[in-house]
Design a protein around this motif. Structure first.
Motif: not given
Length: 736
Positions: A80-82, A94, A96-97, A448, A482-485
Motif C-alpha cells: 500500500t506504499k511504494p 518503503e 515516498e511517491w 501499489p 493507504g497510499e495506493v494510486r
C-alpha cells in the motif's frame, strides 16, 4: 421487447458516494462475466460482498472468487506504499511517491538515452485487462515512451487464437462466439466454461445458458478430463493435443458425405478449395485413432453437427496450448464456416458493439519480432519464452528495463528458474501491482495500484463480447487503501517527468481534456459510449446513455432499441472484401507440420511417460488470489492420474510422486481418479509460492512451469505460444 425476452432496466437509485456506509452496487472485474456485486461498506472498509440479484445481466450469479475480493483489498500483506529494493532479493523499504517516481523516471531516461528504446520491455499480466485505466493507459504510456517490446500472458493463452482470427478474419480481434440463446447443438473443445465463466464471452449466466441448450438439444464437451462442464453434459474424452486431428477427421466426413455448405462457402469465403484439398490428405480413420476415439463415433458426431439446424463450435484456451495450437485455432473458425454457421441463428457470431470507435491495442502477425529467435508477434504481443534471452543475451537492443503490470511470470510463464535468473539482472524493474509476488520480489520498485473496489470502471473488455445489450458503470466503492494510486495517474506522473505532456499527448485528446470530456481512459470510454449506438450523442439522443446517467442506475441496464446485428457479421471482418480466408501459407506450413508429427510419447502404451496438462479451479485465478484463506483452505492442488497409470507405477492415492523431464523435477501429491484419460496427468499452474504473501506461501503445491523450457525450441514459432501444456513427463513414486 422483441428478440431480447429477458430485457429489463435496472432499478433507479440515488447515487451512493465513494466510501459512504451502506450498500454499494458494483461489478466484479476478475473475468469477462463481469457479474454484479453488492458491497457492504462500514467505516471506509468493504466488510462483505454478495451477488447483486437486481443486476439485469448476471441476475444474482457470481463465483466464489468475486465475493472474496475484499479480502485482497484489505489484505495485511498487500503493498500500500511504494517499495524500493534494498539489499537482497525480496528485501524492500518503503519510500515516498515523489522519490519513487523520480528514481524510475531518471533510470528510464538514462537507459533510453544510452541504449535506445529497444532496451525497455513491458509485461502485461491478465488482471490488467480488467481495468480500463490500466489496459488503455499502459498501452498509451508505452507508446509515448517508444517501447515496442510487449511481452505478456497472451503467449501463454490467446496468441494462437489471435493468429487463427488474423488468418480467417483479417485481424486478431474480435473473437467470434456462439449464439447461445438460439443454439441447439453446442460442441465445446478445450474449454471449461462452468469454471472459467465463459472465456471470450460476456455471458455471466453460463450454467443457465448451457442447461437451456441441453434441454432443447445437446451440449457436447470434448476434453481429456471430465471437467466440471463435462460432467452434467455429454463428454467425449480425447487424448491431449489431439484437437486438430479430431476437427480434421470430422471435416473430412462432412466433406465426403456432401454435408458442407459449398454454396455458402463460395459466397462468403476465399481459399476453401485449398482447404478441401488439404483435408483430402487426411486419413479420417487414422486421425480418429490419434484422438483415442473410434472412427464411427467421430463420424456420427460430425454428421450430427452438420445436420443440426442451429449448431456452433466453441473453443477455449485448451485448444491453443498444445503443440499445434495455431492450426487448431484456425480449424475452429474453418469448422464453423464449413457448414455456414457464421451469422446463422444459433451458430457463431460476433458480440454486440455498444462502443463508438476505439483504437484496438496491437496489430496483426509479424513485426516486431523477438530479438533472439526472430519469432513474430501476434497483435503486438511477443513470445514470453524469449524474454530471458532478450535480457541475458548481449547485443544491440538487449533489455535492461522491464515495466510490468499485474504479472507473475515466474509462476505463470515457461522456464521459471531461467526467467528468475534473468529478471534479477535488470537495471530497472518496475512492477505496478499490489503484492510482493514471486516475480515482484526481483523488482527494483513496486508501485501499489488499486483493486477493483477502489476504482471507477466499465466492463470494458466485455463490451465487444456481449450477447445481450448491457451497460454498467461504477464509481469506486471505497477510497484507495493507504497510499495506493490509480494506474493512469502513475503513468502520467512518469511521463511528465520524462518531458511528455501525457501518456497519449495527441492534440485531439488534449483539446477534449480541456473541455472536460476526456481525462483518463475511463473518461475516454464514456465519450466512446456516448457516440455509440446506445449513447446519448451528447444530447442528441435523450434516451441514450452516458456515465452520468448510468450513475443513477447502479445495477446496470439492458439497453433497449439495439438491433441484434449478428447477421451483419461481414462488417466485422477486416479483409477488404468482407470474406473469410480459409487458407494461408502460414496454415499450409502448420498443416504439413501436423502430418509429419509423431504420436506424442505416452500415447502409445509407453509406461514411462505421461502427457502433462493443466486445469482450472473455480477457487483459483492463476496465482494472484492464493493469499485469500477462504479460497485456498481446501488444500494444495494434486496431480490427477488415471488408475491404470497409477497401477503401472505402483502409486497409491495420496502418494508423493516425482514428475520430471529434461527441464526440471517436482514432487507432488497424487490423486487417482477416472476423470482423466489414460496416459495423461493434470496439474494446475500458478502454485509454489515463496514471496511476500504469508498465506500463499503456506498453500503448498509446486510451480508446474518449471517443467517448461525457455527459448526458441519451447515456442510454437508461428504463433509465439509457449509450449507449457501437453508436456511429456516421467511420473514415478517418490522415495520414502
Amino acid at each position: 421487447m422483441g428478440i431480447w425476452p429477458d430485457l429489463q432496466q435496472g432499478d433507479r437509485r440515488m447515487r451512493v458516494k465513494t466510501g459512504q456506509n451502506g450498500e454499494h452496487f458494483t461489478f466484479c472485474r476478475i473475468c469477462e462475466a463481469f457479474c454484479g456485486l453488492v458491497a457492504e461498506v462500514a467505516d471506509g472498509k468493504v466488510v462483505a460482498l454478495r451477488p447483486d440479484r437486481s443486476n439485469p445481466h448476471s441476475r444474482g450469479h457470481v463465483c466464489v472468487k468475486g465475493v472474496n475480493m475484499h479480502a485482497v483489498t484489505h489484505d495485511p500483506d498487500r503493498v500500500t506504499k511504494p517499495l524500493k529494493r534494498k539489499g537482497n532479493v525480496g528485501e524492500f523499504i518503503e519510500i515516498e511517491w515523489e522519490q519513487a517516481l523520480d528514481e524510475i523516471s531518471d533510470a528510464l531516461r538514462s537507459i533510453m538515452s544510452e541504449h535506445g528504446t529497444e532496451a525497455v520491455a513491458s509485461y502485461l499480466g491478465n488482471p490488467t485487462a480488467f481495468s480500463t485505466n490500466a489496459i488503455m493507459g499502459f498501452g498509451e504510456f508505452l507508446g509515448a515512451i517508444g517501447c515496442r517490446k510487449f511481452y505478456g500472458a497472451a503467449s501463454q493463452d490467446t496468441n494462437a487464437r489471435m493468429l487463427g482470427n488474423y488468418v480467417v478474419h483479417g485481424a486478431p480481434y474480435p473473437f467470434n462466439i456462439p449464439d447461445l440463446s438460439r443454439c441447439d447443438f453446442l460442441m465445446i473443445v478445450g474449454a471449461n466454461p462452468l469454471v472459467s465463466n465463459g472465456w471470450g464471452i460476456c455471458a455471466p449466466r453460463m450454467r443457465h445458458d448451457l442447461d437451456a441448450i441441453a434441454a432443447r438439444g445437446r451440449v457436447v464437451v470434448v476434453d481429456p478430463r471430465r471437467t466440471e462442464t463435462a460432467r452434467p453434459y455429454e463428454h467425449v474424452m480425447v487424448r491431449p493435443d489431439s484437437d486438430a486431428w479430431l476437427l480434421l477427421a470430422m471435416m473430412r466426413v462432412i466433406i465426403d458425405e456432401g454435408l458442407a455448405d459449398t454454396d455458402w462457402l463460395a459466397a462468403h469465403s476465399e481459399g476453401w478449395g485449398e482447404l478441401f484439398d488439404a483435408i483430402a490428405r487426411i486419413d479420417p480413420v487414422a486421425a480418429a485413432a490419434r484422438t483415442g476415439l473410434a472412427f464411427d463415433d467421430v463420424a456420427a458426431l460430425a454428421r450430427d453437427f452438420a445436420t443440426s439446424e442451429r449448431a456452433a463450435l466453441y473453443a477455449g484456451l485448451g485448444l491453443c496450448r498444445g503443440y499445434h495450437g495455431a492450426l487448431g485455432a484456425f480449424l475452429y473458425n474453418a469448422f464453423n464456416a464449413l457448414t455456414g454457421r457464421y451469422g446463422r441463428p444459433g451458430g457463431t457470431r460476433f458480440g454486440l458493439n455498444l462502443i463508438g470507435a476505439v483504437k484496438p491495442f496491437g496489430g496483426g502477425h509479424g513485426a516486431p519480432y523477438t530479438r533472439i529467435g526472430h519469432i513474430p508477434s501476434i497483435a503486438g504481443m511477443l513470445a514470453t519464452a524469449m524474454l530471458p534471452a532478450d535480457i541475458e543475451e548481449p547485443g544491440e537492443g538487449r533489455v535492461r528495463a522491464l515495466l510490468m503490470s499485474a504479472g507473475n511470470p515466474v509462476l505463470s510463464a515457461p522456464g521459471g528458474a531461467v526467467l528468475e535468473r534473468a529478471l534479477s539482472q535488470l537495471e530497472l524493474f518496475v512492477s505496478f501491482d499490489f503484492y510482493v509476488n514471486e516475480s515482484n520480489r526481483l523488482a527494483t520498485h513496486i508501485l501499489p495500484t488499486p483493486t477493483f473496489l477502489e476504482r471507477a470502471d466499465w466492463p470494458f473488455v466485455g463490451m465487444g463480447k456481449l450477447l445481450q445489450p448491457f451497460l454498467q458503470y461504477t464509481d469506486a466503492v471505497i477510497e484507495p487503501v493507504g497510499e495506493v494510486r490509480d494506474d493512469y495517474w502513475i503513468y502520467c506522473e512518469i511521463a511528465r517527468r520524462l518531458g511528455l505532456d501525457a501518456p497519449s499527448p495527441s492534440p485531439e485528446k488534449q483539446a477534449a481534456a480541456r473541455r472536460g470530456e476526456l481525462a483518463d481512459p475511463v473518461g475516454q470510454l464514456d465519450a466512446a459510449i456516448r457516440q455509440g449506438p446506445a449513447g446519448d450523442r451528447y444530447g442528441d439522443n435523450p434516451d441514450g446513455w452516458s456515465r452520468d446517467r448510468l450513475r443513477d442506475y447502479p445495477h446496470g441496464v439492458m439497453v433497449e432499441n439495439i438491433p441484434d446485428d449478428f447477421d451483419k457479421w461481414q462488417e466485422r471482418i477486416a479483409h477488404a472484401d468482407g470474406r473469410l480466408r480459409l487458407w494461408h501459407p502460414l496454415i499450409a506450413a502448420e498443416f504439413d507440420r501436423l502430418l509429419a508429427s509423431a504420436a506424442p510419447e505416452g500415447m502409445a502404451g509407453d509406461t514411462a511417460n505421461l502427457i502433462l496438462i493443466g486445469r482450472r479451479d473455480i477457487r483459483s485465478m492463476n496465482s494472484w488470489m492464493h493469499n485469500v484463506d477462504k479460497l485456498v483452505r481446501a488444500g494444495a492442488p494434486t496431480l490427477l492420474i488415471h488408475p491404470d497409470d497409477a497401477r503401472a507405477r505402483r502409486i497409491e492415492d495420496g502418494d508423493q510422486v516425482t514428475v520430471s523431464n529434461a527441464n526440471g523435477s517436482l514432487t507432488l501429491a497424487a490423486e487417482i481418479c477416472n476423470d482423466i484419460v489414460a496416459g495423461t496427468a493434470s496439474y494446475p499452474h500458478g502454485w509454489g509460492h515463496r514471496a511476500g504473501w504469508n498465506r500463499a506461501n503456506r498453500t503448498g503445491g509446486a510451480n508446474a512451469n518449471l517443467l517448461a523450457g525457455a527459448g526458441a525450441e519451447w515456442v510454437e514459432t508461428v504463433s509465439g505460444m509457449s509450449l507449457i501444456d501437453c508436456l511429456p513427463v516421467r511420473v514415478e513414486r517418490a522415495p520414502a
